[in-house]
Design an enzyme around this catalytic site. Structure first.
Site, PDB file in Angstrom:
ATOM      1  N   LYS A 130     -12.067   1.221  -1.726  1.00 32.69           N
ATOM      2  CA  LYS A 130     -11.020   1.808  -2.574  1.00 32.69           C
ATOM      3  C   LYS A 130     -11.508   1.819  -4.028  1.00 32.69           C
ATOM      4  O   LYS A 130     -12.353   2.628  -4.354  1.00 32.69           O
ATOM      5  CB  LYS A 130      -9.709   1.061  -2.342  1.00 32.69           C
TER       6      LYS A 130
ATOM      7  N   HIS B 294      -5.512  -3.062  -2.782  1.00 30.60           N
ATOM      8  CA  HIS B 294      -5.166  -2.113  -3.854  1.00 30.60           C
ATOM      9  C   HIS B 294      -5.078  -2.764  -5.237  1.00 30.60           C
ATOM     10  O   HIS B 294      -4.789  -2.085  -6.216  1.00 30.60           O
ATOM     11  CB  HIS B 294      -3.832  -1.426  -3.543  1.00 30.60           C
TER      12      HIS B 294
ATOM     13  N   SER C 137       0.790  -1.232   0.000  1.00 28.65           N
ATOM     14  CA  SER C 137       0.000   0.000   0.000  1.00 28.65           C
ATOM     15  C   SER C 137       0.823   1.285   0.000  1.00 28.65           C
ATOM     16  O   SER C 137       0.331   2.314  -0.433  1.00 28.65           O
ATOM     17  CB  SER C 137      -0.972  -0.005   1.178  1.00 28.65           C
TER      18      SER C 137
END
Ligand SMILES: *Cc1c(COP(=O)(O)O)cnc(C)c1O
Length: 385
Positions: free
Chosen positions: A237, A205, A177
């Site tokens: 996200k 991610h 990350s």
């Protein structure tokens, strides 16, 4: 107590590690309103630009019309609606697993999965750069914790060979990350197989961003559910909403329903969010141009940064760090950028190792080339290149 707290905060300040919160007053888009000013935003995890998508706003309103606001109880009491249930099935189908289980946040998912699977007599193997929630989960599980230097598979293998614990779980971020680099999953799959360890990937991610169809780092490496039996993904996200899930076999999910305490002892996500997430999943799957646009912009950023003599890493993801070294310098550059109406957060220890304070630039499919140009020109000037 007051003296103790005063002291603690002073120390943080002196070390340039004091954290404050930025208040903004707008949706999560490339331009934010801060104190009435328009600020260009390069630190969001809304990689596909979905957080303010009109279809998602409508879905949320429809969800509220149908289910009201609160879920009212935990999943195991009576908070588990058809919307949650359908979402789980759709997520499982998306990542090609038998079942999925949704959690309220990624942090809670990691705590629940790891403490739900491991105990005192087991072993857990973490990359040094794994997300804080994985470290906390490992500590809480009471399993023996083995940490290996970032992507140092020789050290991991050494740990695996010497550990005598009954069950072994290797856990890695799919995309790290703070650096945006990919875990080399094929090697981890091989080691897991060789030492009869289980493999879990936290793809916070990667999901929605990597792979032809957005199925994340597992798809990027063309691996399958046997290679990576425990897959965790977040929904706040690239999915632009909130929440998280774990996907895997029927047995894995049934077990976690019995044992994952951060699943059992908490109120279910509002059902309207589960409705919204179904639409979001649909957009992630069908609006493939968002992913393509994001990768075009990543490529553009890297190419232009190099032309301007900026030192970047070889990250191929929307996370593009510029390592500056000491925390004070990172803070200063971040403040200078803000004077140019650009928001890039400085990431400092303990989030990243000592001496690797950085600007963490993140890109979104919603950015434009000219916004990237402005960022790079400003950085070029500030860093005196
Ligand atoms: C953001 C993140 C989490 C936590 O997810 P939340 O839904 O924000 O709680 C977990 N793991 C990784 C690698 C992350 O980047």
């Amino acid at each position: 107590m007051q003296d103790y707290l005063q002291n603690l905060l002073q120390q943080r300040q002196q070390a340039h590690l004091y954290r404050t919160r930025l208040v903004h007053d707008s949706p999560q888009t490339p331009v934010l309103t801060i104190n009435g000013q328009q600020i260009l935003n390069f630190c969001s995890n809304d990689y596909l630009g979905l957080a303010n998508h009109p279809q998602l706003k409508i879905a949320l309103q429809q969800g509220v019309e149908k289910y009201g606001v609160g879920s009212g109880a935990s999943h195991l009491v009576n908070g588990h609606t058809q919307a949650h249930h359908d979402l789980e099935q759709q997520l499982a189908a998306f990542v090609g697993r038998e079942r999925a289980l949704i959690f309220s946040t990624g942090y809670m998912a990691n705590i629940g999965i790891i403490t739900g699977l491991l105990g005192r007599n087991d072993a857990i193997f973490l990359d040094k750069w794994d997300h804080a929630s994985l470290v906390d989960a490992a500590l809480l599980s009471r399993a023996k914790l083995y940490r290996y230097a970032h992507q140092n598979f020789a050290q991991l293998e050494n740990h695996l060979a010497t550990s005598k614990e009954i069950h072994k779980l290797i856990v890695t971020d799919g995309v790290f990350s703070m650096d945006g680099d990919l875990a080399f999953l094929p090697q981890l799959v091989e080691l897991a197989e060789k030492y009869h360890a289980w493999l879990m990937v936290d793809d916070a991610h990667g999901l929605g961003v990597l792979g032809e169809t957005g199925r994340g780092s597992v798809e990027y490496y063309q691996l399958n559910a046997t290679d990576v039996p425990i897959l965790m993904g977040t929904l706040g996200k690239a999915f632009g909403v909130a929440g998280a899930f774990v996907a895997g076999s029927e047995l894995l999910i049934e077990t976690l329903i019995q044992t994952a305490r951060s699943y059992i002892y908490t109120t279910a996500l509002p059902p309207a969010l589960a409705v919204t997430l179904q639409t979001s999943l649909n957009l992630v799957s069908t609006e493939t141009w968002r992913r393509q646009r994001l990768h075009t912009l990543i490529h553009y950023f890297c190419q232009q940064a190099k032309l301007k003599q900026l030192v970047i890493t070889n990250s191929i993801t929307p996370i593009q760090p510029i390592i500056l070294g000491d925390a004070e310098r990172a803070m200063r550059v971040s403040q200078q950028l803000l004077q140019q109406n650009i928001l890039v957060t400085a990431i400092r220890p303990p989030t990243v190792p000592q001496g690797s304070a950085r600007l963490r630039i993140t890109l979104s499919a919603a950015h434009t080339e000219s916004q990237i140009d402005y960022l790079l020109e400003s950085l070029h000037k500030i860093l005196n290149l």
